[in-house]
Write a protein that holds these residues in place. Structure first.
Motif, short mmCIF file in Angstrom:
data_model
loop_
_atom_site.label_atom_id
_atom_site.label_comp_id
_atom_site.label_asym_id
_atom_site.label_seq_id
_atom_site.Cartn_x
_atom_site.Cartn_y
_atom_site.Cartn_z
N ALA A 194 -1.28 2.93 15.14
CA ALA A 194 -2.10 1.82 14.28
C ALA A 194 -3.48 2.03 14.98
N VAL A 195 -4.26 1.45 14.07
CA VAL A 195 -5.91 1.43 14.41
C VAL A 195 -6.15 0.23 13.61
N PRO A 196 -7.16 -0.59 14.22
CA PRO A 196 -7.78 -1.91 13.70
C PRO A 196 -8.64 -1.31 12.38
N VAL A 197 -8.62 -2.01 11.35
CA VAL A 197 -9.55 -1.68 9.93
C VAL A 197 -10.13 -2.99 9.27
N THR A 198 -11.07 -2.80 8.84
CA THR A 198 -11.54 -3.85 7.74
C THR A 198 -11.24 -3.34 6.37
N VAL A 199 -10.61 -4.19 5.42
CA VAL A 199 -10.34 -3.72 4.20
C VAL A 199 -11.68 -3.72 3.14
N LEU A 200 -12.12 -2.51 2.87
CA LEU A 200 -13.47 -2.46 2.01
C LEU A 200 -13.33 -2.56 0.62
N ASP A 201 -12.15 -2.10 0.00
CA ASP A 201 -12.29 -1.97 -1.53
C ASP A 201 -10.67 -1.88 -2.06
N GLU A 202 -10.43 -2.38 -3.01
CA GLU A 202 -8.79 -2.10 -3.85
C GLU A 202 -9.09 -1.68 -5.22
N VAL A 203 -8.03 -0.77 -5.50
CA VAL A 203 -7.97 -0.11 -6.87
C VAL A 203 -6.79 -0.38 -7.43
N PHE A 204 -6.47 -0.95 -8.67
CA PHE A 204 -5.16 -0.86 -9.25
C PHE A 204 -4.67 0.34 -9.75
N GLN A 205 -3.69 0.88 -9.39
CA GLN A 205 -3.24 2.20 -10.04
C GLN A 205 -1.69 2.05 -10.72
N GLY A 206 -1.46 1.07 -11.25
CA GLY A 206 -0.28 0.65 -11.69
C GLY A 206 0.79 0.29 -10.81
N SER A 207 1.61 1.07 -10.42
CA SER A 207 2.71 0.88 -9.55
C SER A 207 2.32 0.71 -8.07
N VAL A 208 1.04 1.09 -7.56
CA VAL A 208 0.50 1.28 -6.44
C VAL A 208 -1.04 0.56 -6.19
N VAL A 209 -1.53 0.10 -5.09
CA VAL A 209 -2.85 -0.27 -5.32
C VAL A 209 -3.36 0.66 -4.10
N GLY A 269 -12.33 -7.42 2.73
CA GLY A 269 -13.05 -8.35 3.32
C GLY A 269 -12.29 -8.62 4.56
N ILE A 270 -10.72 -8.51 4.60
CA ILE A 270 -9.99 -8.93 5.70
C ILE A 270 -9.91 -8.11 6.71
N ASP A 271 -9.78 -8.40 8.23
CA ASP A 271 -9.39 -7.67 9.04
C ASP A 271 -7.95 -7.21 9.31
N ALA A 272 -7.50 -6.24 9.65
CA ALA A 272 -5.91 -5.91 9.51
C ALA A 272 -5.79 -4.74 10.32
#
Length: 394
Positions: free
Chosen positions: A320-335, A362-365
């Motif tokens: 595991a590594v700490p990350v920030t979510v930058l962007d998301e793209v919808f691709q049908g059955s997956v994001v 924007g979230i930290d995860a």
């Protein structure tokens, strides 16, 4: 089982061929120069009987030059090409037991489908009944029975491609060579034809050598893949091997989408490798290249479909590594998510639609993956420049 030589970075390594009962085709230290340019640099491998073998790589890697040498359109500068155990290096195309299918199909527009398919057997002066039988069998193999009286202009692109394949099969070659034959088709038809080509190859029972720059095609159809780069074969193996256990950073980056994490090897044991990922986070990987040694620089390779996003730090033992979510793209059955980690680390994650929960930009995860899906490759310091900072494409 026959043995072949794989050229990796200029060094020979013994690997097993896939044919089982001898090689239909062999390259023995083949070199091709055009003036001062070395297009193919001492490659050696076998193609087994009834094997679907792909040459995969970017433009200029030497794959098409290799195929042209196999067909007899180019002559090796050094080395030998053997077809069914016989040296064919200096034979003309019509003198060797191979046939080629081109991307452009190259059908005769003034001839019917049946006449196109009969062209090769007729040039061999076979008896009329034998020619007719071969035409019938070849059109049946590509599922074009009843199309014999049509002209190429009356066919769709996919049907023309099948006629070109039938014409090559009618000569009953030992090896069929295919130069990106699906490149002119639209995406949907190309995907359909991938399965058709594999079915035809399996049913007719001859060896296919398939040249492509499309990783998806190679992974879908091949029994084995030779990944070429700079005139050499960097990795030769099954689709699963080249995808999950790539032999080099180039192969890891070229086959599919990949995230790279620079690291230093902390320990190597029977149960895997412990590494310190850049930014101070430790990770265990169950799989590693044989060249990985304690204290050396390395890279953890992980595929986006194996990365999960967790709002809380996972338990010990999980990578595991700490990350920030930058962007998301919808691709049908997956994001698909683009993630930023410590320093210049960039990761990509493919998350099933029903698992994305509260993940949003924007979230930290935490980016997590099972140790079995992280693969550790050795890497010299100069190879690491830009590796982990390259942003995984969306």
């Amino acid at each position: 089982m026959s043995t072949q030589t794989e050229h990796v970075g200029g060094d020979a390594a013994s690997v097993q061929a896939g044919g089982g009962d001898g090689a239909a085709l062999s390259l023995d230290r083949v070199v091709k120069r055009f003036g001062e340019v070395v297009a193919v640099d001492g490659i050696s491998f076998d193609v087994g009987r009834r094997e679907f073998f792909s040459l995969l790589g970017p433009s200029g890697c030497g794959k098409t030059t290799t195929l042209r040498m196999l067909a007899g359109f180019e002559t090796p500068t050094e080395g030998r090409i053997l077809v069914d155990g016989k040296d064919a290096s200096r034979l003309a195309p019509h003198e060797r037991d191979t046939n080629m299918v081109f991307q452009s199909y190259a059908l005769f527009p003034h001839m019917t489908v049946a006449q196109n398919v009969a062209f090769g057997p007729q040039r061999k002066k076979l008896a009329r009944r034998e020619v007719e039988q071969r035409v019938q069998d070849s059109l049946s193999a590509v599922r074009l029975e009843g199309y014999g009286k049509r002209y190429p202009r009356e066919l769709s692109g996919g049907q023309q491609q099948r006629v070109a394949l039938a014409r090559a099969l009618a000569n009953q070659p030992s090896v069929l060579l295919l130069d990106e034959p699906l490149g002119a088709l639209d995406l949907k038809l190309r995907e359909e034809m991938q399965f058709e080509l594999k079915r035809i190859q399996r049913e007719v029972g001859i060896s296919f050598v398939y040249v492509t720059h499309d990783q998806g095609e190679a992974l879908t159809m091949s029994d084995r893949i030779a990944v070429m780069n700079g005139g050499i074969v960097e990795h030769l193996g099954t689709p699963e091997e080249v995808y999950l256990r790539p032999a080099s950073l180039f192969v890891a980056g070229f086959i599919g989408q990949t995230s790279f994490m620079r690291c230093r090897v902390e320990s190597v044991g029977a149960d895997g490798v412990e590494v310190a990922i850049e930014g101070g986070h430790r990770s265990r990987s169950a799989r590693a290249d044989a060249g990985v040694v304690v204290g050396a620089d390395a890279v953890v390779v992980v595929r986006p479909e194996h990365v999960r996003i967790s709002p809380t730090e996972p338990p010990a033992g999980e990578a595991a590594v700490p990350v920030t979510v930058l962007d998301e793209v919808f691709q049908g059955s997956v994001v698909r998510y683009q993630l930023r980690g410590p320093g210049d680390l960039r990761l990509a994650a493919l998350v099933p639609l029903d698992e994305r929960a509260d993940v949003h930009p924007g979230i930290d995860a935490w980016a997590t993956w099972s140790p079995e899906w992280g693969y550790v490759l050795p890497a010299a310091a100069d190879e690491l420049e830009g590796v982990a900072s390259a942003e995984p494409p969306l």
